[in-house]
Design an enzyme around this catalytic site. Structure first.
Site, PDB file in Angstrom:
ATOM      1  N   HIS A   1      -6.008  26.068  54.400  1.00 44.30           N
ATOM      2  CA  HIS A   1      -7.356  26.402  53.930  1.00 44.30           C
ATOM      3  C   HIS A   1      -7.750  25.727  52.627  1.00 44.30           C
ATOM      4  O   HIS A   1      -8.864  25.915  52.141  1.00 44.30           O
ATOM      5  CB  HIS A   1      -7.534  27.927  53.830  1.00 44.30           C
ATOM      6  CG  HIS A   1      -6.849  28.579  52.675  1.00 44.30           C
ATOM      7  ND1 HIS A   1      -7.538  28.996  51.564  1.00 44.30           N
ATOM      8  CD2 HIS A   1      -5.563  28.894  52.451  1.00 44.30           C
ATOM      9  CE1 HIS A   1      -6.688  29.553  50.712  1.00 44.30           C
ATOM     10  NE2 HIS A   1      -5.484  29.502  51.225  1.00 44.30           N
TER      11      HIS A   1
ATOM     12  N   GLN B   1      -2.359  21.867  46.321  1.00 42.77           N
ATOM     13  CA  GLN B   1      -3.590  21.315  45.741  1.00 42.77           C
ATOM     14  C   GLN B   1      -3.642  19.791  45.835  1.00 42.77           C
ATOM     15  O   GLN B   1      -4.693  19.197  45.621  1.00 42.77           O
ATOM     16  CB  GLN B   1      -3.706  21.717  44.267  1.00 42.77           C
ATOM     17  CG  GLN B   1      -3.964  23.192  44.044  1.00 42.77           C
ATOM     18  CD  GLN B   1      -5.374  23.629  44.425  1.00 42.77           C
ATOM     19  OE1 GLN B   1      -6.312  22.835  44.426  1.00 42.77           O
ATOM     20  NE2 GLN B   1      -5.526  24.902  44.753  1.00 42.77           N
TER      21      GLN B   1
ATOM     22  N   CYS C   1      -7.575  34.862  39.149  1.00 40.88           N
ATOM     23  CA  CYS C   1      -6.458  34.929  40.091  1.00 40.88           C
ATOM     24  C   CYS C   1      -5.743  36.261  39.996  1.00 40.88           C
ATOM     25  O   CYS C   1      -5.175  36.742  40.958  1.00 40.88           O
ATOM     26  CB  CYS C   1      -5.462  33.815  39.821  1.00 40.88           C
ATOM     27  SG  CYS C   1      -5.972  32.300  40.594  1.00 40.88           S
TER      28      CYS C   1
ATOM     29  N   GLY D   1       0.507  28.708  52.480  1.00 35.40           N
ATOM     30  CA  GLY D   1       1.190  28.063  51.367  1.00 35.40           C
ATOM     31  C   GLY D   1       2.155  29.011  50.663  1.00 35.40           C
ATOM     32  O   GLY D   1       3.260  28.623  50.271  1.00 35.40           O
ATOM     33  N   SER D   2       1.764  30.266  50.508  1.00 37.78           N
ATOM     34  CA  SER D   2       2.629  31.230  49.815  1.00 37.78           C
ATOM     35  C   SER D   2       3.930  31.432  50.584  1.00 37.78           C
ATOM     36  O   SER D   2       5.016  31.481  49.988  1.00 37.78           O
ATOM     37  CB  SER D   2       1.921  32.577  49.663  1.00 37.78           C
ATOM     38  OG  SER D   2       0.754  32.433  48.896  1.00 37.78           O
TER      39      SER D   2
ATOM     40  N   SER E   1      -0.980  23.942  52.558  1.00 34.08           N
ATOM     41  CA  SER E   1      -1.739  25.049  53.137  1.00 34.08           C
ATOM     42  C   SER E   1      -2.994  24.542  53.836  1.00 34.08           C
ATOM     43  O   SER E   1      -3.655  23.616  53.340  1.00 34.08           O
ATOM     44  CB  SER E   1      -2.123  26.012  52.018  1.00 34.08           C
ATOM     45  OG  SER E   1      -2.983  27.016  52.508  1.00 34.08           O
TER      46      SER E   1
ATOM     47  N   ASN F   1      -3.372  24.103  40.197  1.00 36.50           N
ATOM     48  CA  ASN F   1      -4.602  24.636  40.778  1.00 36.50           C
ATOM     49  C   ASN F   1      -5.636  25.044  39.731  1.00 36.50           C
ATOM     50  O   ASN F   1      -6.809  25.135  40.038  1.00 36.50           O
ATOM     51  CB  ASN F   1      -4.282  25.843  41.675  1.00 36.50           C
ATOM     52  CG  ASN F   1      -3.320  26.811  41.027  1.00 36.50           C
ATOM     53  OD1 ASN F   1      -2.212  26.433  40.635  1.00 36.50           O
ATOM     54  ND2 ASN F   1      -3.726  28.055  40.897  1.00 36.50           N
TER      55      ASN F   1
ATOM     56  N   THR G   1       5.490  34.279  67.353  1.00 34.95           N
ATOM     57  CA  THR G   1       4.676  33.437  68.238  1.00 34.95           C
ATOM     58  C   THR G   1       3.781  32.546  67.395  1.00 34.95           C
ATOM     59  O   THR G   1       3.142  33.008  66.448  1.00 34.95           O
ATOM     60  CB  THR G   1       3.834  34.332  69.171  1.00 34.95           C
ATOM     61  OG1 THR G   1       4.733  35.153  69.912  1.00 34.95           O
ATOM     62  CG2 THR G   1       2.995  33.498  70.127  1.00 34.95           C
TER      63      THR G   1
HETATM   64  C1  LIG Z   1      -3.649  28.351  47.248  1.00 34.38           C
HETATM   65  C2  LIG Z   1      -2.351  27.974  46.693  1.00 34.38           C
HETATM   66  C3  LIG Z   1      -1.157  28.525  47.190  1.00 34.38           C
HETATM   67  C4  LIG Z   1      -1.145  29.595  48.243  1.00 34.38           C
HETATM   68  O1  LIG Z   1      -1.519  29.132  49.513  1.00 34.38           O
HETATM   69  P1  LIG Z   1      -1.988  30.212  50.597  1.00 34.38           P
HETATM   70  O2  LIG Z   1      -2.121  29.420  51.860  1.00 34.38           O
HETATM   71  O3  LIG Z   1      -3.276  30.774  50.105  1.00 34.38           O
HETATM   72  O4  LIG Z   1      -0.917  31.239  50.690  1.00 34.38           O
HETATM   73  C5  LIG Z   1       0.036  28.095  46.651  1.00 34.38           C
HETATM   74  N1  LIG Z   1       0.077  27.169  45.685  1.00 34.38           N
HETATM   75  C6  LIG Z   1      -1.054  26.612  45.184  1.00 34.38           C
HETATM   76  C7  LIG Z   1      -0.930  25.571  44.127  1.00 34.38           C
HETATM   77  C8  LIG Z   1      -2.295  26.998  45.660  1.00 34.38           C
HETATM   78  O5  LIG Z   1      -3.391  26.456  45.145  1.00 34.38           O
END
Ligand SMILES: *Cc1c(COP(=O)(O)O)cnc(C)c1O
Length: 400
Positions: free
Chosen positions: A202, A180, A327, A72-73, A200, A152, A238
């Site tokens: 996870h 989220q 955080c 996500g980042s 993201s 979040n 890759t």
């Molecule tokens: C967890 C999160 C991210 C980051 O995602 P990652 O896959 O951990 O890099 C970005 N934005 C929000 C709102 C999140 O909760």
């Protein structure tokens, strides 16, 4: 409780067994590089196509608009830097909010050091931006608006469709961090006028280190990761094939389970809020109540205590949670989100986030309702602040 009670789904989730099961052959059997031409590589290419289709279906996008990233980042960084740099001829102004994830805020700060101007919109006491503020902030030089779908920390769900309409009417690109939101809220990039969206793996019961940037066809963007021709020449490296397969399965499951999980988690959330507020004086829910709050999110402030101390004592009772400053562990600053909704520093320090998800049971919620108030009371009994308050010397911020 003999198992840990995990109440930190907003930080990360476990990977569902069905997800892991689909991933494993892509480590052991179909490990071919998708860019090669022999047959085991054709299998990996097909698997990536299938995952891309699953993500596109979940967002109402086209598969050609889906790009896999390292999380996500990375998707946030890419959308913001990439769109800003590629559209510099139109202007150098970006609009965001004060309660974004650091992946967005720190990216905007980086751009500010490199010739861009950024407006950070205020939010109201529940964490909503005001649409009039957004309209007023748009300048002829504005190229991008980036506002998260759901927060979040405090679970606030922004009026994304209305924001999309404003951006479209003003010919400004609209990116949303929906990390989220996915699996909790219906996301339709066409209906909501979203030009770019981050998600993201996870946070939705998929693996870590895999994410997606949806990018509307035709939008100019610079690459973030340069190198090979993967992801249609836009994101080199890759492919994380097993991760991509896992994310595809996870998002499909999330869509199937969304309605049931929303009802179940909303019930548990409201029970938890009511139970804690009822049992602890001088406490308050942060963020909105009802439909405009993420189903699994509870965030409360308790006056006269430190959130970090609550976390340690909860850990001793087998409960995993997070506080307003977790955080930025290492930093003593309270959460920028809690400050933005108007909490004073000392109150923001006494905050607790409990986020629920797929394995949360009502029994666990009852256990938390039983455990938290006793911990708060123990900490208050040791607090000089509370002591002077009950002796009539301090003042309270919330009602009893
Ligand atoms: C967890 C999160 C991210 C980051 O995602 P990652 O896959 O951990 O890099 C970005 N934005 C929000 C709102 C999140 O909760």
């Amino acid at each position: 409780m003999n198992k840990p009670v995990y109440m930190d789904y907003a930080a990360t989730t476990f990977t569902k067994p069905e997800v892991l099961e689909e991933m494993i052959p892509y480590f052991t059997e179909f490990y071919g590089n998708p860019s090669s031409i022999y047959s085991i590589s054709r299998e990996t290419k097909k698997a990536i196509d299938k995952a891309r289709m699953r993500v596109a279906t979940a967002l109402n996008a086209d598969p050609q608009e889906i790009y896999f990233t390292g999380g996500g980042s990375e998707a946030d960084n890419w959308a913001i830097k990439g769109i800003a740099l590629a559209n510099k001829n139109k202007g150098n102004h970006i609009i965001t909010s004060k309660i974004e994830h650091h992946a967005v805020l720190h990216t905007c700060e980086y751009l500010e050091k490199n010739g861009f101007e950024v407006t950070y919109l205020d939010v109201d006491a529940e964490g909503f931006i005001r649409l009039e503020d957004l309209k007023a902030a748009i300048r002829p030089t504005t190229v991008l608006v980036t506002i998260m779908t759901a927060n979040n920390e405090i679970g606030t769900i922004q009026p994304i469709k209305e924001i999309g309409e404003i951006c479209k009417a003003n010919k400004v690109f609209f990116h949303t961090d929906a990390v989220q939101a996915i699996g909790h809220i219906e996301m339709d990039v066409k209906d909501m006028n979203i030009d770019a969206l981050s998600l993201s793996g996870h946070k939705i019961y998929g693996p870590k280190g895999i994410g997606v940037l949806y990018l509307r066809r035709g939008i100019k963007i610079h690459n973030l990761v340069h190198g090979g021709a993967q992801e249609r020449n836009r994101r080199a490296g890759t492919e994380n094939v097993a991760g991509i397969v896992g994310l595809g399965k996870a998002i499909e499951l999330a869509m199937e389970n969304m309605a049931d999980e929303k009802a179940r988690l909303t019930y548990l959330r409201d029970k938890l809020i009511k139970g804690l507020r009822g049992a602890v004086d001088y406490s308050k829910l942060n963020g909105p109540a009802g439909d405009r709050r993420l189903p699994g999110n509870v965030n409360m402030s308790f006056e006269f205590i430190e959130g970090e101390s609550v976390l340690l004592m909860l850990d001793a009772k087998g409960i995993c949670a997070s506080s307003g400053s977790a955080c930025t562990s290492g930093s003593l600053d309270p959460s920028h989100v809690l400050l933005a909704i108007g909490l004073p520093h000392e109150v923001a320090h006494g905050s607790l986030r409990l986020s629920m998800g797929a394995s949360t049971t009502e029994e666990e919620v009852d256990y938390v309702i039983e455990t938290v108030p006793a911990i708060i009371q123990r900490l208050r009994d040791m607090s000089p602040l509370y002591d002077s308050f009950i002796n009539g010397k301090g003042k309270n911020f919330f009602d009893k």
